[in-house]
Design a protein around this motif. Structure first.
Motif, mmCIF file in Angstrom:
data_model
loop_
_atom_site.group_PDB
_atom_site.id
_atom_site.type_symbol
_atom_site.label_atom_id
_atom_site.label_comp_id
_atom_site.label_asym_id
_atom_site.label_seq_id
_atom_site.Cartn_x
_atom_site.Cartn_y
_atom_site.Cartn_z
ATOM 1 N N GLY A 228 0.815 -1.210 0.000
ATOM 2 C CA GLY A 228 0.000 0.000 0.000
ATOM 3 C C GLY A 228 0.847 1.257 0.000
ATOM 4 N N THR B 98 2.458 1.593 -3.460
ATOM 5 C CA THR B 98 1.459 2.052 -4.433
ATOM 6 C C THR B 98 1.214 3.548 -4.288
ATOM 7 N N SER C 241 -4.783 -0.951 2.079
ATOM 8 C CA SER C 241 -4.203 -2.171 1.532
ATOM 9 C C SER C 241 -4.189 -3.284 2.571
#
Length: 81
Positions: free
Chosen positions: A37, A40, A69
């Motif tokens: 997460g 990203t 996430s």
């Protein structure tokens, strides 16, 4: 359907790992979900910055992506487990 909801609620809303069939898998994948997460978020913000947008609240966005996430990953893992 109610058994699926019950399974998710029991596994995700408890503070221990005793309800998981394979608790070691969940313990080991939790940091991986957080890192994915965060990665990203950084990649998204970098792409936006190169596109001309000025990223604001980048720490908050990274935290939201990391927690999101983690939650999504544990939900999928609870469904599979």
């Amino acid at each position: 359907m109610s058994s699926t909801r019950r399974k998710l609620a029991v596994r995700l809303l408890r503070t221990d790992w005793s309800e998981w069939n394979r608790s070691l898998r969940a313990k080991l994948l939790s940091p991986v979900f957080v890192l994915l997460g965060g990665l990203t978020s950084v990649l998204l913000q970098t792409g936006l910055a190169h596109g001309g947008a000025e990223p604001r609240l980048d720490g908050v966005v990274t935290g939201v992506f990391a927690v999101g996430s983690l939650v999504l990953g544990l939900v999928v893992l609870a469904l599979v487990d």
